[in-house]
Design a protein around this motif. Structure first.
Motif, PDB file in Angstrom:
ATOM      1  N   VAL A  94       0.405  -1.127  -0.247  1.00 40.62           N
ATOM      2  CA  VAL A  94      -0.248  -0.432  -0.299  1.00 40.62           C
ATOM      3  C   VAL A  94       0.906   1.180  -0.321  1.00 40.62           C
ATOM      4  N   GLY A  95       0.448   2.258  -0.873  1.00 41.35           N
ATOM      5  CA  GLY A  95       1.410   3.527  -1.247  1.00 41.35           C
ATOM      6  C   GLY A  95       0.647   4.512  -0.434  1.00 41.35           C
ATOM      7  N   SER A  96       0.541   5.604   0.502  1.00 42.70           N
ATOM      8  CA  SER A  96       0.749   6.741   1.038  1.00 42.70           C
ATOM      9  C   SER A  96       0.789   7.793   0.888  1.00 42.70           C
ATOM     10  N   GLY A  97       0.705   9.123   1.187  1.00 38.33           N
ATOM     11  CA  GLY A  97       1.664  10.011   1.498  1.00 38.33           C
ATOM     12  C   GLY A  97       2.424   9.908   3.069  1.00 38.33           C
ATOM     13  N   HIS A  98       1.258   9.042   3.625  1.00 33.40           N
ATOM     14  CA  HIS A  98       1.799   9.147   5.095  1.00 33.40           C
ATOM     15  C   HIS A  98       1.856   7.683   5.767  1.00 33.40           C
ATOM     16  N   ARG A  99       3.053   7.220   6.790  1.00 33.26           N
ATOM     17  CA  ARG A  99       3.375   5.705   6.999  1.00 33.26           C
ATOM     18  C   ARG A  99       0.994   5.578   7.522  1.00 33.26           C
ATOM     19  N   ALA A 100       1.441   6.229   9.006  1.00 35.63           N
ATOM     20  CA  ALA A 100       0.083   5.570   9.668  1.00 35.63           C
ATOM     21  C   ALA A 100      -1.217   4.786   8.338  1.00 35.63           C
ATOM     22  N   ALA A 101      -1.662   5.850   7.510  1.00 36.21           N
ATOM     23  CA  ALA A 101      -2.562   5.612   6.476  1.00 36.21           C
ATOM     24  C   ALA A 101      -1.779   4.290   5.921  1.00 36.21           C
ATOM     25  N   ALA A 102      -0.945   4.158   5.313  1.00 35.41           N
ATOM     26  CA  ALA A 102      -0.412   2.537   4.366  1.00 35.41           C
ATOM     27  C   ALA A 102       0.013   1.491   5.646  1.00 35.41           C
ATOM     28  N   PHE A 103       0.129   2.121   6.510  1.00 36.80           N
ATOM     29  CA  PHE A 103      -0.041   0.730   7.656  1.00 36.80           C
ATOM     30  C   PHE A 103      -1.115   0.120   8.045  1.00 36.80           C
ATOM     31  N   SER A 104      -2.494   1.306   8.403  1.00 34.65           N
ATOM     32  CA  SER A 104      -3.359   0.628   8.450  1.00 34.65           C
ATOM     33  C   SER A 104      -4.592   0.541   7.212  1.00 34.65           C
ATOM     34  N   ALA A 105      -4.316   0.321   6.104  1.00 37.94           N
ATOM     35  CA  ALA A 105      -5.613   0.244   5.224  1.00 37.94           C
ATOM     36  C   ALA A 105      -4.330  -1.327   4.651  1.00 37.94           C
ATOM     37  N   CYS A 106      -2.627  -1.952   4.800  1.00 39.75           N
ATOM     38  CA  CYS A 106      -1.713  -2.702   4.924  1.00 39.75           C
ATOM     39  C   CYS A 106      -2.984  -3.628   5.384  1.00 39.75           C
ATOM     40  N   GLU A 107      -3.201  -3.314   6.572  1.00 35.21           N
ATOM     41  CA  GLU A 107      -3.618  -4.040   7.528  1.00 35.21           C
ATOM     42  C   GLU A 107      -5.090  -4.673   7.509  1.00 35.21           C
ATOM     43  N   PHE A 108      -5.712  -3.373   6.928  1.00 31.71           N
ATOM     44  CA  PHE A 108      -7.149  -3.685   6.792  1.00 31.71           C
ATOM     45  C   PHE A 108      -6.958  -4.547   5.446  1.00 31.71           C
ATOM     46  N   VAL A 109      -6.691  -4.211   4.725  1.00 29.85           N
ATOM     47  CA  VAL A 109      -7.017  -5.477   3.509  1.00 29.85           C
ATOM     48  C   VAL A 109      -6.305  -7.117   4.039  1.00 29.85           C
ATOM     49  N   MET A 110      -5.194  -7.342   4.435  1.00 32.23           N
ATOM     50  CA  MET A 110      -5.480  -8.819   5.067  1.00 32.23           C
ATOM     51  C   MET A 110      -5.642  -9.518   5.710  1.00 32.23           C
ATOM     52  N   ASP A 111      -6.159  -8.177   7.028  1.00 30.11           N
ATOM     53  CA  ASP A 111      -7.002  -9.269   7.420  1.00 30.11           C
ATOM     54  C   ASP A 111      -8.146  -9.173   6.912  1.00 30.11           C
ATOM     55  N   TYR A 112      -8.689  -8.614   5.509  1.00 33.72           N
ATOM     56  CA  TYR A 112     -10.232 -10.095   4.926  1.00 33.72           C
ATOM     57  C   TYR A 112      -9.372 -10.996   4.291  1.00 33.72           C
TER      58      TYR A 112
END
Length: 152
Positions: A94-112
Motif C-alpha cells: 500500500v502506498g500513501s502520503g504518510h505511514r499511518a495510512a499505509a500501515f492501517s490500509a495494509c492491515e485492513f486488506v490483509m485482515d480481509y
C-alpha cells in the motif's frame, strides 16, 4: 493504481517491491506484507478460488480501504494451487502520503484476505492426507474491529 493478481506462479517479492508504483510527489510511505506457508506439521498447502469472483471481491476491499485512508496504490498478489512450506503465499503493498495510512490500509486488506476472501485452503499432513483449513477465531476477532470503525 489498484491491482489484484491471483496466480499459480511463484511470487517474486523482490521484483514486486522494486516495481511497486509510487508517485514522486505524493508517496511518502509504502507498507508491505509478505505471508509465507508455515510448515508446522504439513508438507503442502493447496489453495482454490473462483476465478473472477475472487479478484472482484479483493478489489472491493481495496476500494473500501481507499475510502477509509488516503492511499494512492494498492497491489495484492495471491498464490493458488499447491505450495510448499516456506513459499510466499501472498504479497500486499500500500502506498500513501504518510505511514499511518499505509500501515492501517495494509492491515485492513490483509485482515480481509485472511478471513473473508473467497479462497479455500487444504493442508497435506505428514501422512499424506488432505484436510480443509478451518477459520481461526483470533483472525475473525482481528477483522471485526474494522466493522467497529477502527482506523489503526
Amino acid at each position: 493504481m489498484f491491482s489484484v493478481d491471483i496466480t499459480a506462479s511463484p511470487i517474486d517479492v523482490t521484483g514486486l517491491t522494486r516495481d511497486f508504483p509510487r508517485s514522486p510527489n505524493g508517496t511518502g510511505a509504502v507498507a508491505s506484507f509478505t505471508g509465507f506457508v508455515r510448515g508446522e506439521g504439513i508438507t503442502a498447502l493447496a489453495l482454490e478460488h473462483y476465478p473472477g469472483m475472487t479478484e472482484r471481491s479483493i478489489m472491493e476491499t481495496i476500494e473500501s480501504a481507499a475510502r477509509r485512508w488516503p492511499v494512492q496504490a494498492v497491489q495484492v498478489v495471491h498464490r493458488v494451487g499447491e505450495l510448499k512450506p516456506g513459499e510466499p503465499i501472498v504479497w500486499l503493498a500500500v502506498g500513501s502520503g504518510h505511514r499511518a495510512a499505509a500501515f492501517s490500509a495494509c492491515e485492513f486488506v490483509m485482515d480481509y484476505l485472511k478471513v473473508s476472501a473467497p479462497l479455500w485452503k487444504r493442508e497435506r499432513d505428514t501422512k499424506g492426507s488432505w484436510h480443509w483449513v478451518k477459520a481461526k477465531s483470533a483472525d475473525d476477532d482481528r477483522a471485526k474491529r474494522w466493522s467497529r470503525g477502527a482506523t489503526a
